[in-house]
Scaffold this motif. Structure first.
Motif, PDB file in Angstrom:
ATOM      1  N   ASP A  30       0.817  -1.217   0.000  1.00 12.98           N
ATOM      2  CA  ASP A  30       0.000   0.000   0.000  1.00 12.98           C
ATOM      3  C   ASP A  30       0.850   1.267   0.000  1.00 12.98           C
ATOM      4  N   ASP A  31       1.948   1.258   0.772  1.00 12.95           N
ATOM      5  CA  ASP A  31       2.818   2.445   0.818  1.00 12.95           C
ATOM      6  C   ASP A  31       3.458   2.708  -0.541  1.00 12.95           C
ATOM      7  N   GLY A  32       3.938   1.657  -1.191  1.00  8.75           N
ATOM      8  CA  GLY A  32       4.562   1.811  -2.503  1.00  8.75           C
ATOM      9  C   GLY A  32       3.580   2.346  -3.529  1.00  8.75           C
ATOM     10  N   THR A  33       2.364   1.813  -3.499  1.00  9.10           N
ATOM     11  CA  THR A  33       1.335   2.283  -4.428  1.00  9.10           C
ATOM     12  C   THR A  33       1.015   3.749  -4.169  1.00  9.10           C
ATOM     13  N   ALA A  36       3.842   6.001  -5.464  1.00  8.09           N
ATOM     14  CA  ALA A  36       3.814   6.114  -6.932  1.00  8.09           C
ATOM     15  C   ALA A  36       2.664   7.019  -7.376  1.00  8.09           C
ATOM     16  N   ARG A  37       1.506   6.880  -6.736  1.00  6.96           N
ATOM     17  CA  ARG A  37       0.376   7.753  -7.095  1.00  6.96           C
ATOM     18  C   ARG A  37       0.694   9.216  -6.797  1.00  6.96           C
ATOM     19  N   ALA A  38       1.404   9.459  -5.684  1.00  8.67           N
ATOM     20  CA  ALA A  38       1.771  10.837  -5.331  1.00  8.67           C
ATOM     21  C   ALA A  38       2.716  11.441  -6.359  1.00  8.67           C
ATOM     22  N   ALA A  39       3.501  10.601  -7.027  1.00  5.21           N
ATOM     23  CA  ALA A  39       4.444  11.088  -8.041  1.00  5.21           C
ATOM     24  C   ALA A  39       3.818  11.157  -9.424  1.00  5.21           C
ATOM     25  N   SER A  40       2.571  10.757  -9.521  1.00  7.91           N
ATOM     26  CA  SER A  40       1.873  10.785 -10.811  1.00  7.91           C
ATOM     27  C   SER A  40       1.887  12.201 -11.379  1.00  7.91           C
ATOM     28  N   GLY A  41       2.218  12.314 -12.631  1.00  8.84           N
ATOM     29  CA  GLY A  41       2.209  13.614 -13.297  1.00  8.84           C
ATOM     30  C   GLY A  41       3.515  14.368 -13.257  1.00  8.84           C
ATOM     31  N   VAL A  42       4.556  13.850 -12.576  1.00 12.20           N
ATOM     32  CA  VAL A  42       5.820  14.586 -12.514  1.00 12.20           C
ATOM     33  C   VAL A  42       6.776  14.217 -13.652  1.00 12.20           C
ATOM     34  N   LEU A  43       6.454  13.182 -14.402  1.00 11.92           N
ATOM     35  CA  LEU A  43       7.326  12.752 -15.491  1.00 11.92           C
ATOM     36  C   LEU A  43       6.995  13.508 -16.775  1.00 11.92           C
ATOM     37  N   ALA A  63       0.147   3.123 -11.345  1.00  9.50           N
ATOM     38  CA  ALA A  63       0.024   4.083 -10.239  1.00  9.50           C
ATOM     39  C   ALA A  63       0.593   5.442 -10.622  1.00  9.50           C
ATOM     40  N   LEU A  64       1.573   5.459 -11.515  1.00 14.70           N
ATOM     41  CA  LEU A  64       2.125   6.724 -12.000  1.00 14.70           C
ATOM     42  C   LEU A  64       1.213   7.393 -13.025  1.00 14.70           C
ATOM     43  N   GLY A  65       0.133   6.708 -13.378  1.00 22.23           N
ATOM     44  CA  GLY A  65      -0.824   7.269 -14.330  1.00 22.23           C
ATOM     45  C   GLY A  65      -0.379   7.117 -15.772  1.00 22.23           C
ATOM     46  N   LEU A  66       0.510   6.167 -16.027  1.00 19.46           N
ATOM     47  CA  LEU A  66       1.025   5.953 -17.375  1.00 19.46           C
ATOM     48  C   LEU A  66       0.306   4.788 -18.038  1.00 19.46           C
ATOM     49  N   ALA A  67       0.077   4.904 -19.309  1.00 22.25           N
ATOM     50  CA  ALA A  67      -0.497   3.797 -20.076  1.00 22.25           C
ATOM     51  C   ALA A  67       0.673   3.023 -20.680  1.00 22.25           C
ATOM     52  N   ALA A  68       0.919   1.838 -20.148  1.00 16.97           N
ATOM     53  CA  ALA A  68       2.046   1.038 -20.624  1.00 16.97           C
ATOM     54  C   ALA A  68       1.771   0.515 -22.013  1.00 16.97           C
ATOM     55  N   GLY A  69       2.820   0.518 -22.804  1.00 16.92           N
ATOM     56  CA  GLY A  69       2.757  -0.087 -24.120  1.00 16.92           C
ATOM     57  C   GLY A  69       3.155  -1.542 -23.987  1.00 16.92           C
ATOM     58  N   GLU A  70       4.315  -1.859 -24.471  1.00 19.26           N
ATOM     59  CA  GLU A  70       4.760  -3.247 -24.459  1.00 19.26           C
ATOM     60  C   GLU A  70       5.619  -3.566 -23.233  1.00 19.26           C
ATOM     61  N   SER A  71       5.784  -4.858 -22.992  1.00 20.98           N
ATOM     62  CA  SER A  71       6.672  -5.357 -21.935  1.00 20.98           C
ATOM     63  C   SER A  71       7.688  -6.283 -22.592  1.00 20.98           C
ATOM     64  N   PRO A  72       8.726  -5.712 -23.206  1.00 20.01           N
ATOM     65  CA  PRO A  72       9.688  -6.545 -23.933  1.00 20.01           C
ATOM     66  C   PRO A  72      10.380  -7.543 -23.006  1.00 20.01           C
ATOM     67  N   THR A  73      10.542  -8.765 -23.470  1.00 19.66           N
ATOM     68  CA  THR A  73      11.208  -9.786 -22.661  1.00 19.66           C
ATOM     69  C   THR A  73      12.640  -9.387 -22.346  1.00 19.66           C
ATOM     70  N   GLU A  74      13.240  -8.549 -23.189  1.00 27.70           N
ATOM     71  CA  GLU A  74      14.613  -8.083 -22.928  1.00 27.70           C
ATOM     72  C   GLU A  74      14.694  -7.279 -21.639  1.00 27.70           C
ATOM     73  N   LEU A  75      13.578  -6.716 -21.203  1.00 30.73           N
ATOM     74  CA  LEU A  75      13.564  -5.904 -19.987  1.00 30.73           C
ATOM     75  C   LEU A  75      13.170  -6.691 -18.740  1.00 30.73           C
TER      76      LEU A  75
END
Length: 195
Positions: A30-33, A36-43, A63-75
């Motif tokens: 819960d703290d981590g979430t 991250a929500r508190a930092a939403s919009g700073v990027l 939680a950062l409010g980002l819409a993720a695209g892909e999750s490459p296996t390389e990452l």
């Protein structure tokens, strides 16, 4: 053409607190979430958003409010074979020689997974493919992915991997043009004061 990649480490969760080799299914707490929500919009806006395939990275992205695209296996994070799901303390008690070898030799993989050197090479290849993409890529990735990128960008020996500390919810920026990369690291994602 200049490429910029901003790497964001995941917010705090049980695996990070316990120094547990995450199996990719552990959620944020819960703290981590909340952090991250508190930092939403700073990027800064990005052309592309990618994530490591782990649950905690995908939850941090959301939680950062980002819409993720892909999750490459390389990452994907460092593959630690039979140590997956265990804490470093547990493995150190049961296999102290193997842990010492692993921490001291970047070519070793006593866990049956991937060596640090192979991880650094994998990440370097991924980063080099992004150099052909104009614009900003934002990547929410495991701390070991950030370490590997730092080692690769600086041309440091793979032995330096364990000397790089990556705090939760921090940004590391890499900019490059024609195969030359520059590094700016460790910026905490914080909401500006409202004074």
């Amino acid at each position: 053409m200049t490429s910029r990649v901003t790497l964001i480490s995941p917010a705090m969760g049980p695996s990070l607190r316990q120094a547990r080799f995450d199996d990719g299914t552990t959620s944020l707490d819960d703290d981590g979430t909340a952090q991250a929500r508190a930092a939403s919009g700073v990027l800064r806006p990005a052309v592309r958003v990618v994530t490591s395939p782990s649950v905690r990275c995908q939850q941090t992205t959301a939680a950062l409010g980002l819409a993720a695209g892909e999750s490459p296996t390389e990452l994907a994070g460092l593959q630690v074979g039979r140590w997956q799901g265990l804490t470093l303390a547990e493995v150190s008690r049961s296999e102290p020689e193997a842990v010492a070898l692993w921490l001291g030799d970047p070519d070793s993989a006593p866990h049956g997974g991937e060596s640090v050197r192979k991880l650094c090479s994998r990440i370097g290849q991924w980063l080099d493919t992004t150099s052909h993409m104009d614009g900003h890529t934002l990547a929410v990735v495991e701390p070991d992915i950030v370490r590997a990128m730092v080692v690769y960008v600086l041309g440091a020996p793979a032995e330096a991997f364990w000397r790089v500390d990556v705090a939760p919810l921090t940004a590391t920026e890499i900019t490059g043009q024609a195969g030359r990369w520059n590094l700016r690291m460790g910026h905490a994602l914080q909401v500006a004061s409202s004074r």
